[in-house]
Design a protein around this motif. Structure first.
Motif, PDB file in Angstrom:
ATOM      1  N   ASP B 164       0.948  -1.108  -0.190  1.00 62.18           N
ATOM      2  CA  ASP B 164      -0.110   0.062   0.153  1.00 62.18           C
ATOM      3  C   ASP B 164       0.945   1.287  -0.211  1.00 62.18           C
ATOM      4  N   TYR B 165       1.386   1.607  -1.190  1.00 63.44           N
ATOM      5  CA  TYR B 165       2.257   2.693  -1.462  1.00 63.44           C
ATOM      6  C   TYR B 165       1.526   4.091  -1.076  1.00 63.44           C
ATOM      7  N   GLU B 166       0.318   4.114  -1.124  1.00 63.15           N
ATOM      8  CA  GLU B 166      -0.203   5.523  -0.563  1.00 63.15           C
ATOM      9  C   GLU B 166       0.058   5.617   0.693  1.00 63.15           C
ATOM     10  N   LYS B 167      -0.499   4.675   1.602  1.00 64.51           N
ATOM     11  CA  LYS B 167      -0.231   4.641   3.043  1.00 64.51           C
ATOM     12  C   LYS B 167       1.026   4.700   3.472  1.00 64.51           C
ATOM     13  N   ALA B 168       1.765   4.357   2.763  1.00 68.66           N
ATOM     14  CA  ALA B 168       3.276   4.197   3.250  1.00 68.66           C
ATOM     15  C   ALA B 168       3.830   5.546   3.080  1.00 68.66           C
ATOM     16  N   SER B 169       3.423   6.087   1.955  1.00 66.95           N
ATOM     17  CA  SER B 169       3.976   7.591   1.862  1.00 66.95           C
ATOM     18  C   SER B 169       3.241   8.482   2.659  1.00 66.95           C
ATOM     19  N   TYR B 170       2.048   8.058   2.985  1.00 69.43           N
ATOM     20  CA  TYR B 170       1.141   8.918   3.872  1.00 69.43           C
ATOM     21  C   TYR B 170       1.866   9.150   5.262  1.00 69.43           C
ATOM     22  N   GLU B 171       2.156   7.886   5.692  1.00 66.37           N
ATOM     23  CA  GLU B 171       2.632   7.804   6.993  1.00 66.37           C
ATOM     24  C   GLU B 171       4.362   8.151   7.164  1.00 66.37           C
ATOM     25  N   ILE B 172       4.983   8.026   6.129  1.00 65.17           N
ATOM     26  CA  ILE B 172       6.411   8.497   6.247  1.00 65.17           C
ATOM     27  C   ILE B 172       6.379  10.106   6.273  1.00 65.17           C
ATOM     28  N   THR B 173       5.554  10.598   5.567  1.00 64.59           N
ATOM     29  CA  THR B 173       5.490  12.270   5.354  1.00 64.59           C
ATOM     30  C   THR B 173       4.871  12.653   6.876  1.00 64.59           C
ATOM     31  N   LYS B 174       3.776  12.068   7.290  1.00 65.64           N
ATOM     32  CA  LYS B 174       3.265  12.375   8.675  1.00 65.64           C
ATOM     33  C   LYS B 174       4.322  12.319   9.517  1.00 65.64           C
ATOM     34  N   THR B 287      17.493   6.444   5.567  1.00 63.63           N
ATOM     35  CA  THR B 287      16.427   5.965   6.248  1.00 63.63           C
ATOM     36  C   THR B 287      15.257   5.487   5.104  1.00 63.63           C
ATOM     37  N   CYS B 288      14.550   4.471   5.130  1.00 60.12           N
ATOM     38  CA  CYS B 288      13.678   4.446   4.160  1.00 60.12           C
ATOM     39  C   CYS B 288      12.500   3.499   4.418  1.00 60.12           C
ATOM     40  N   VAL B 289      11.446   3.505   3.428  1.00 64.37           N
ATOM     41  CA  VAL B 289      10.432   2.400   3.760  1.00 64.37           C
ATOM     42  C   VAL B 289      11.054   1.205   3.096  1.00 64.37           C
ATOM     43  N   ASP B 290      10.963   0.199   3.860  1.00 66.37           N
ATOM     44  CA  ASP B 290      11.140  -1.125   3.436  1.00 66.37           C
ATOM     45  C   ASP B 290      10.038  -1.726   2.423  1.00 66.37           C
ATOM     46  N   THR B 291      10.118  -1.931   1.226  1.00 68.16           N
ATOM     47  CA  THR B 291       8.796  -2.470   0.820  1.00 68.16           C
ATOM     48  C   THR B 291       9.599  -3.805   0.339  1.00 68.16           C
ATOM     49  N   ILE B 296       6.718  -9.817  -2.891  1.00 71.97           N
ATOM     50  CA  ILE B 296       5.641  -9.313  -3.923  1.00 71.97           C
ATOM     51  C   ILE B 296       5.813 -10.539  -5.066  1.00 71.97           C
ATOM     52  N   GLY B 297       6.959 -10.406  -5.646  1.00 72.44           N
ATOM     53  CA  GLY B 297       7.215 -11.299  -6.596  1.00 72.44           C
ATOM     54  C   GLY B 297       6.768 -12.680  -6.313  1.00 72.44           C
ATOM     55  N   PRO B 321       2.715  -6.008   3.839  1.00 74.11           N
ATOM     56  CA  PRO B 321       3.332  -4.730   4.703  1.00 74.11           C
ATOM     57  C   PRO B 321       4.395  -4.400   4.481  1.00 74.11           C
ATOM     58  N   HIS B 322       4.469  -2.711   5.011  1.00 71.77           N
ATOM     59  CA  HIS B 322       5.870  -2.453   4.661  1.00 71.77           C
ATOM     60  C   HIS B 322       6.555  -1.942   6.029  1.00 71.77           C
ATOM     61  N   THR B 323       7.760  -1.540   6.302  1.00 70.18           N
ATOM     62  CA  THR B 323       8.201  -1.198   7.498  1.00 70.18           C
ATOM     63  C   THR B 323       9.213   0.086   7.171  1.00 70.18           C
ATOM     64  N   VAL B 324       9.527   0.929   8.274  1.00 66.08           N
ATOM     65  CA  VAL B 324      10.245   1.899   7.905  1.00 66.08           C
ATOM     66  C   VAL B 324      11.732   1.506   8.791  1.00 66.08           C
ATOM     67  N   ILE B 325      12.678   1.624   7.842  1.00 66.88           N
ATOM     68  CA  ILE B 325      13.984   1.493   8.517  1.00 66.88           C
ATOM     69  C   ILE B 325      14.685   2.772   8.881  1.00 66.88           C
ATOM     70  N   ARG B 326      14.934   2.749  10.140  1.00 66.98           N
ATOM     71  CA  ARG B 326      15.533   3.987  10.675  1.00 66.98           C
ATOM     72  C   ARG B 326      16.970   4.194  10.491  1.00 66.98           C
ATOM     73  N   ARG B 327      17.624   4.930   9.808  1.00 68.15           N
ATOM     74  CA  ARG B 327      18.989   4.913   9.835  1.00 68.15           C
ATOM     75  C   ARG B 327      19.304   6.307   9.974  1.00 68.15           C
ATOM     76  N   LYS B 328      20.425   6.921   9.567  1.00 68.25           N
ATOM     77  CA  LYS B 328      21.168   8.077   9.883  1.00 68.25           C
ATOM     78  C   LYS B 328      20.632   9.511   9.000  1.00 68.25           C
ATOM     79  N   SER B 329      19.855   9.247   8.018  1.00 65.45           N
ATOM     80  CA  SER B 329      19.533  10.371   7.037  1.00 65.45           C
ATOM     81  C   SER B 329      18.155  11.095   7.549  1.00 65.45           C
TER      82      SER B 329
END
Lengths: 330, 330
Positions: B164-174, B287-291, B296-297, B321-329
């Motif tokens: 759910d890329y829309e949700k993932a993007s919404y969450e990370i923006t939030k 830092t990134c959203v891990d998809t 999926i494949g 499900p996606h997760t957020v990987i928190r790193r240094k950026s």
DNA sequence: CTGAAAGCGCTTACAG
DNA sequence: CTGAAAGCGCTTACAG
């Protein structure tokens, strides 16, 4: 009407199926008026020959098999890019076969044969020479031509397309030596990829010629593994230059060495192989040997089409040129 | 003896070819003694059924078609990795079909149909909704099931697997908004990939909810193009956070912004999508959203096998499900 | 449980 | 230039 057959076309065009077949396969052998009538019906019905039936009848599937071990490697996807583009140009279909470890080798080979491909592009470069010979023999027995694609072997009778990795590695090592570097390491892989074996050979030769002991550090391509591995070793061992057999390994090393306090490139030069995005995105930008991997795939596919069509070929072992991209890391 | 046929086996085992066929396809319908005799001969002769002949006779090729546009994208090769592994597990072969631009779309679809694949995994996410509907209709007419693999459409009747890329993007923006960032940009692509359209939607929603104007910066995935593009724009425009629709775009941006004098993450936070090696190798780590693209494949291939076998399926639109990987950026 | 026969949708000598 | 027929190597009702 979906799935019209050759019978439908023949009926509607008032000809035999042999004629429809000829219109498709030997158009000049059929009278122009007939041909155009048939062509019109083909278009009208949206007819497309069933590729499977054609394959059985003609014993040609116009399909090439790609044998690989890991599709997620950057080099594999570049090779596939070149292969796909040229295959499309020559109207060949592509079937993918993956080998999961040595135990799966025989099974995969037999599957490829049973699938009746017209030719094979072999991309798995983790095999030993004797295994390659055995594979070549099996495909030879089944009468299926094969081209080694970015895979190196001693056997010059097997058609192949690659870069002269040994020479490339020799040259880049030489260049570092000429700049006064002495503690030069080659960062290679534990897994025995034939392309990396060549790089090791070229590096070792240059080092020995300079009277220095070759230092090959073997590690994993996985960053989570090679990072601690590098850190552990290089915190106690001096290094003033390193060549990664892949860009990603070089960048991973560069990050470690900077964390250990080295200044890149002044105190330690770092170079990689392939000129991927990893090299372009790293800080500092990675100097590397650009190897035309996409082109290797494209040229290999082209070579295979010639072999499948029994065309004249002057050189079955093609070496593509490499170049050095000089950036900030060396 | 290479290329033994079913006749050879039948002759040597003193049975009819129907029996040999049954031993292979319906073993329980043949007497145990007979079966073992046949099996012994099969092994002795190294017999493997000709997949093409079998395909023609049974009208099942046990082959799935993968339709894609660019095999060199990091996400594509990850998808292929998952597909290949599961396909192998279920004994399906894989045929690759690439679409070279819109003009080539119809031609490719027709080729796929004529190749008689049993099912299709559709990975090209650059198509508009109406094109997707047309494609779906064509495969439907030809009676070939299709699963959209990391491709988003409005049409929920087409089986699909994605995040759910829309949700993932919404969450990370939030999350960035909550940390007090205001000049948040979404770095997207000029080319209209459906996965990125979703990311744009989620980002825009979060920005609007916060009473801020969405700022979508569209550029190329090519570093040589996006670097000057970023530099030109951001030397005169303030930014305190940026979300790249791909890790590589995020890293490219991060390099530019640091060269412009920003401190990352303090003055500008940067996040990406997918958790590729680019994210792990960048300085600072991204830092990134891990998809879970490989998954999926894999899941898409598994879903397709169920559809091809007419198994019961509870949900044809799977979101992983996606997760957020928190790193240094950030 | 097993076999004889038809058929899958094409191509390809062989005649004419 | 065109058609009738055999055949590619299997699977699958249909009988028995």
């Amino acid at each position: 009407m979906p799935n019209a057959t050759i019978y439908d076309v023949a009926g509607k065009a008032q000809v035999s199926l042999a004629t429809v077949s000829r219109v498709l396969n030997n158009p000049d052998k059929v009278n122009e008026a007939t041909r155009e009538r048939v062509l019109a019906v083909i278009k009208e019905l949206g007819y497309r020959p069933n590729a499977i039936a054609r394959g059985l009848a003609s014993r040609k599937t116009t399909t090439v098999g790609i044998v690989l071990s890991d599709v997620t490697r950057a080099s594999t996807s570049q090779l596939l890019g070149g292969i796909i583009d040229i295959a499309k140009k020559y109207n060949y279909s592509i079937k993918l076969f993956s080998i999961n470890g040595e135990l799966d080798l025989q099974e995969t080979i037999r599957t490829v044969v049973s699938e009746q491909v017209d030719g094979i592009l072999f991309l798995d470069d983790e095999l030993a020479s004797d295994q390659m010979e055995m594979i070549n023999k099996q495909f030879d027995d089944a009468n299926i031509p094969m081209v080694l694609t970015n895979v190196l072997t001693r056997d010059k009778k097997i058609p192949s397309v690659a870069v002269d990795y040994e020479k490339a590695s020799y040259e880049i090592t030489k260049e570092l030596l000429e700049k006064g570097r002495k503690d030069i390491y080659l960062l290679s892989t534990v897994r025995r990829y034939s392309v990396n074996v060549e790089k090791e050979a070229g590096y070792s030769l240059a080092m020995k010629e300079a009277g220095l002991e070759p230092r090959i550090f073997k590690t994993s391509g996985d960053i989570a593994i090679n990072t601690p591995h590098f850190t552990e070793y290089f915190k106690n061992n001096h290094v003033d230059a390193a060549i990664g057999v892949r860009d990603s390994i070089a960048v991973s090393f560069m990050n470690v060495i900077e964390d250990l306090g080295y200044k890149v490139p002044d105190e330690c030069a770092v170079v990689g192989f392939q000129n991927t995005k990893y090299a372009k995105l790293s800080r500092p930008n990675l100097t590397c040997v650009d190897t035309p991997v996409y082109d290797i795939g494209a040229v290999a596919m082209r070579l295979l089409t010639k072999i499948m069509k029994n065309e004249e070929i002057d050189n079955i072992n093609i070496k593509l040129p490499h170049t050095v991209i000089r950036r900030k890391s060396a």
